[in-house]
Design an enzyme around this catalytic site. Structure first.
Site, PDB file in Angstrom:
ATOM      1  N   TYR A  10      54.135  39.044 -31.139  1.00  0.00           N
ATOM      2  CA  TYR A  10      54.038  40.447 -31.522  1.00  0.00           C
ATOM      3  C   TYR A  10      52.609  40.847 -31.240  1.00  0.00           C
ATOM      4  O   TYR A  10      51.794  40.904 -32.144  1.00  0.00           O
ATOM      5  CB  TYR A  10      54.202  40.668 -33.006  1.00  0.00           C
ATOM      6  N   SER A 308      55.038  41.991 -43.613  1.00  0.00           N
ATOM      7  CA  SER A 308      54.805  43.020 -42.599  1.00  0.00           C
ATOM      8  C   SER A 308      55.098  42.442 -41.224  1.00  0.00           C
ATOM      9  O   SER A 308      55.038  41.229 -41.025  1.00  0.00           O
ATOM     10  CB  SER A 308      53.344  43.460 -42.627  1.00  0.00           C
ATOM     11  N   ASP A 309      55.417  43.305 -40.269  1.00  0.00           N
ATOM     12  CA  ASP A 309      55.413  42.846 -38.894  1.00  0.00           C
ATOM     13  C   ASP A 309      53.952  42.538 -38.547  1.00  0.00           C
ATOM     14  O   ASP A 309      53.030  42.995 -39.235  1.00  0.00           O
ATOM     15  CB  ASP A 309      56.001  43.896 -37.951  1.00  0.00           C
ATOM     16  N   CYS A 310      53.740  41.735 -37.500  1.00  0.00           N
ATOM     17  CA  CYS A 310      52.401  41.183 -37.331  1.00  0.00           C
ATOM     18  C   CYS A 310      51.375  42.244 -36.961  1.00  0.00           C
ATOM     19  O   CYS A 310      51.520  42.933 -35.953  1.00  0.00           O
ATOM     20  CB  CYS A 310      52.449  40.019 -36.358  1.00  0.00           C
TER      21      CYS A 310
END
Ligand SMILES: *[C@@H]1O[C@H](CO)[C@@H](O)[C@H](O)[C@H]1NC(C)=O
Ligand SMILES: *[C@@H]1O[C@H](CO)[C@@H](O)[C@H](O)[C@H]1NC(C)=O
Ligand SMILES: *[C@@H]1O[C@H](CO)[C@@H](O)[C@H](O)[C@H]1NC(C)=O
Length: 789
Positions: A10, A308-310
């Site tokens: 990501y 969280s997304d990265c």
């Protein structure tokens, strides 16, 4: 995969502050030192915490396995300093040597096999590879829940084995259950497709398989459903996921985007949910208390952590400029209900956020409690891994013959026969002695495993698979899938002229559709179409077109070309894909896969900007709507399409015709809205009594044993106030194996509240009164739904 090792898959390519990168390396160094280098010891890993060899352990209450987990969690939190706590809410959590706790990398992935995306997992040494199952879109096409569960079970066996050997974590950020809303989406391949019911069932089954059915709420590994919510645009027309504000109606959120996540939490009992990069209606999802605190934790009751997304907290500060200061961004995330930051942002800014009074240490304690509880449920505080359940799993449990056989079986079940003119397939290996194998995907290996994969145990390419049946002549035809030149076409034509049959393996790969890469069109790339047509014209025998792709491809040209006799979609079929493709072509396997998404014509794209999230059509703008549930225009192949070498007939043998709905709340007290006369809220109905049973007989009229998938759709009544705009929707599916010439009875349950309800524009689920229709293949059956006086 991205090239930079520090941000891996990501990869956020925005302007990261220098400070952030400095802190990242500091954290990495800390972990390396504190965990004594790589945590691989002779015979297994060093215990993460509570090592019985460490005398300290006996005095630490959080190590006492007979004490309830919530008590152990509070004991540990009570011993941590604020500085330690702040460094524990990020993916590369620090070690706390004074308490005998090692560092931990939370980020591992296992989308369709243990993956090397994410720093928590490393292949090599005793773990050179892991079983690489077909990409999820392919496995979804099997419509087989027990297969999904079984794959999850096998993947978590291999994951535990790698954890025990110090090569992986126990927290896997898979599956991806976003709805495959737009056919261009580069990550559609990772998902179970466009239908909420299918995606919900896939999500719940795979998560259950991964997490195991441990005693109490013990976890084998912790899965994570991502990316919450309405995330399905990566980079299209100058708009990327880091800046995109998805404008989503309450109606679409409730009956489309949220459906798989809700099933993940409620049915799958998933241990984690990940929020996404994008905004939903002007708010970053990771900073939205309505989404995280109220919906996931409050309404659905998540027992686990929210991650969280990265770098997504950093993203909403740095590139969305959502808050004025970084401390506000950190505080917003924690207040919204985020427990873990993938990325350094919270490690850097939480201290100042607390000092500024934006959040309290107690807010941080709540996040930590969610994290440590999951680690305890995984047994990470129970001492020696080898002494625990799954402690015996090791290298010999990875890439076993049985696991690799399941990867092959999954590919066989996922392949979809799209076209079979004049029953050209299966080919007889005794009559067809030589086959020309052509195309840029005809001898590929890593292409077959798609993205978020690991290192496979080994591969069988299509050419190798076909060569086991017949003599082959191989011509690539195009140098790669981009197919920029026709220099190799002549040799391919000659090969197909000189052989008894031709198999073209065409399609896409990660250079066309991937994370951060949405497609620009739906046609085969470059000159691929021309190669196929020219080879077909030259061919002496039958021509089989195999499409390898995650997203749909507009293959109208081939459908309309009488010389192309059969078309197969193999998706990305995993490490054994070539065997499965050959088994289908030569009839060892009777294909039974069905498309998990609509195959649109190229012309569809001009009417649907990828940025419009609306599922429903808008007649005033000419917007045609999305997916089979709402889009009524022409398609290349519809959702659910898939042929077999057998013909199946279906008969309805038991079918209730009417049902009366009684209320738990008196009618008069119900809300006064335009819907009141024609529908009632599900929350007001006595749902328990509203279950109907149907029996369907499925007969195999063909001469080959085969599987048939019953797809049950419901269609709400049309009346004056109708604004559901939903034509029909899948309510359930049942896959059955039917031997040639015989009949199987299938029981189908239809639940009025769950299956016949629709969502109004306020996001409220209602049961419309009137005649609902059930569609089962060509069968149509009407059910009258009335109120009980
Ligand atoms: C229902 O709503 C209409 C319009 O808002 C209003 O005129 C009417 O009085 C309401 N009826 C009841 C029973 O509340
Ligand atoms: C579903 O998959 C499982 C696991 O591979 C298999 O045993 C079963 O036969 C499949 N069901 C059908 C109907 O094909
Ligand atoms: C349907 O609902 C939408 C709001 O979601 C509204 O804008 C539209 O006017 C409604 N259409 C009809 C026919 O009532």
């Amino acid at each position: 995969m991205a090239s930079s090792p520090s941000c891996s898959n990501y990869c956020y390519n925005g302007n990261k502050s220098l400070l952030a990168s400095v802190i990242v390396s500091v954290i990495v160094v800390t972990i390396t030192i504190s965990s004594g280098g790589v945590a691989i010891a002779e015979g297994g890993r060093v215990p993460f915490a509570c090592d019985p060899k460490n005398g300290l352990t006996r005095t630490l209450r959080f190590c006492w396995t007979h004490v309830p987990i919530h008590v152990r969690v509070q004991d540990l939190i009570g011993r941590l300093t604020l500085a330690e706590k702040i460094r524990l809410v990020v993916n590369n959590a620090i070690a706390v040597p004074r308490l005998g706790i090692q560092g931990y990398e939370w980020w591992s992935e296992a989308l369709h096999g243990v993956s090397n995306v994410g720093p928590g997992t490393k292949f090599g040494g005793p773990f050179p590879g892991a079983t690489s199952f077909p990409q999820v879109i392919t496995t979804a096409a099997s419509f087989n829940q027990s297969l999904w569960l079984e794959i999850g079970r096998v993947v978590s066996d291999e994951a535990r084995a790698m954890y025990n050997g110090g090569a992986a974590g126990l927290t896997f950020w898979s599956p991806n259950v976003n709805i495959f809303r737009d056919p261009r989406w580069g990550r559609g391949q990772e998902t179970p497709g466009e239908d909420p019911t299918l995606a919900a069932k896939y999500a719940a089954s795979y998560v259950q398989g991964l997490q195991g059915n441990g005693a109490g709420d013990r976890l084998k590994v912790a899965a994570c459903c991502k990316h919450y919510t309405a995330y399905d645009l990566d980079n299209w027309n100058g708009i990327d996921r880091f800046h995109f504000n998805a404008k989503v109606s309450k109606q679409d959120l409730a009956d489309t985007y949220d459906v798989p996540f809700k099933a993940c939490v409620l049915e799958g009992k998933v241990a984690s949910v990940m929020c996404s990069y994008n905004q939903v209606n002007g708010k970053p999802t990771c900073a939205d208390p309505e989404l995280l605190r109220s919906t996931i934790r409050g309404q659905w009751g998540l027992n686990g952590y929210i991650v969280s997304d990265c770098d997504s907290v950093g993203v909403y500060y740095d590139s969305q400029h959502y808050t004025r200061t970084p401390e506000e961004a950190a505080a917003d995330a924690i207040k919204a209900g985020l427990d873990l930051d993938c990325g350094p942002f919270l490690a850097i800014h939480t201290d100042a956020a607390i000092r500024q009074g934006l959040i309290s240490e107690n807010d941080l304690n709540l996040a930590l409690a969610n994290l440590i509880t999951v680690q305890m449920r995984l047994g990470m505080f129970d001492g020696e891994p080898s002494a625990q359940q799954y402690g015996n799993l090791g290298p010999r449990d990875v890439c076993t013959p049985a696991h690799q056989e399941l990867a092959l079986e999954a590919a066989r079940q996922g392949i979809v026969l799209l076209e079979n003119k004049g029953n050209a397939l299966p080919l007889s290996p005794t009559r067809v002695r030589t086959v020309a194998v052509i195309g840029p995907n005809s001898d590929v290996t890593v292409t077959m495993i798609g993205n978020y994969a690991g290192v496979a145990c080994g591969y069988t390419s299509p050419l190798q698979g076909i060569s086991r049946y017949v003599k082959t002549v191989h011509q690539a035809g195009c140098r790669d899938v981009a197919c920029g030149g026709n220099q190799l076409f002549g040799a391919a034509e000659i090969a197909s002229r000189r052989t008894d049959a031709t198999i073209l393996v065409m399609g896409l790969d990660q250079s066309i559709e991937a994370e951060t890469r949405d497609r620009v069109g739906l046609l085969l790339p470059g000159l691929q179409q021309e190669l196929v047509s020219r080879v077909a014209r030259a061919a002496r025998g039958p021509v089989v077109l195999v499409i390898m792709s995650g997203g749909p491809v507009d293959v109208s040209f081939a459908k309309n070309d009488p010389k192309i006799t059969a078309i197969l979609w193999a998706g990305y079929p995993g490490q054994a894909g070539g065997t499965a493709i050959a088994d289908v072509i030569f009839g060892r396997t009777n294909p039974g896969g069905r498309l998990p998404m609509t195959w649109y014509p190229e012309s569809y794209l001009s009417k649907v900007p990828m940025t419009i999230m609306d599922m429903r059509p808008n007649p005033s703008t000419g917007y045609p709507g999305r997916t089979y549930r709402f889009y009524k225009g022409p398609v290349v192949y519809p959702f659910g399409h898939g042929l077999s070498y057998s013909r199946f007939s279906q008969t309805l043998v038991l079918a209730p015709k009417q049902v009366s709905v009684s209320f738990s709340t008196p009618l008069k007290a119900q809300t006064n809205s335009t819907w009141a006369s024609s529908s009632i809220k599900v929350s007001h109905a006595n749902c328990d009594a509203l279950h109907m049973g149907f029996h369907v007989d499925v007969k195999n009229e063909g001469s080959m044993d085969g599987t048939h998938t019953l797809l049950i759709f419901s269609k709400p009544p049309i009346n004056g106030n109708n604004n559901w705009s939903e034509d029909k929707k899948l309510v359930s599916f049942h896959k059955v194996l039917v031997p040639a010439g015989s009949k199987q009875r299938v029981s189908v349950g239809v639940h009025v509240c769950k299956h016949l309800s629709v969502v109004d524009e306020f996001g409220v689920r209602r049961i419309p009164m009137g005649d609902h229709e059930l569609h089962i293949g060509d069968l149509k059956h009407s059910i009258s739904v009335q109120t009980q006086d």
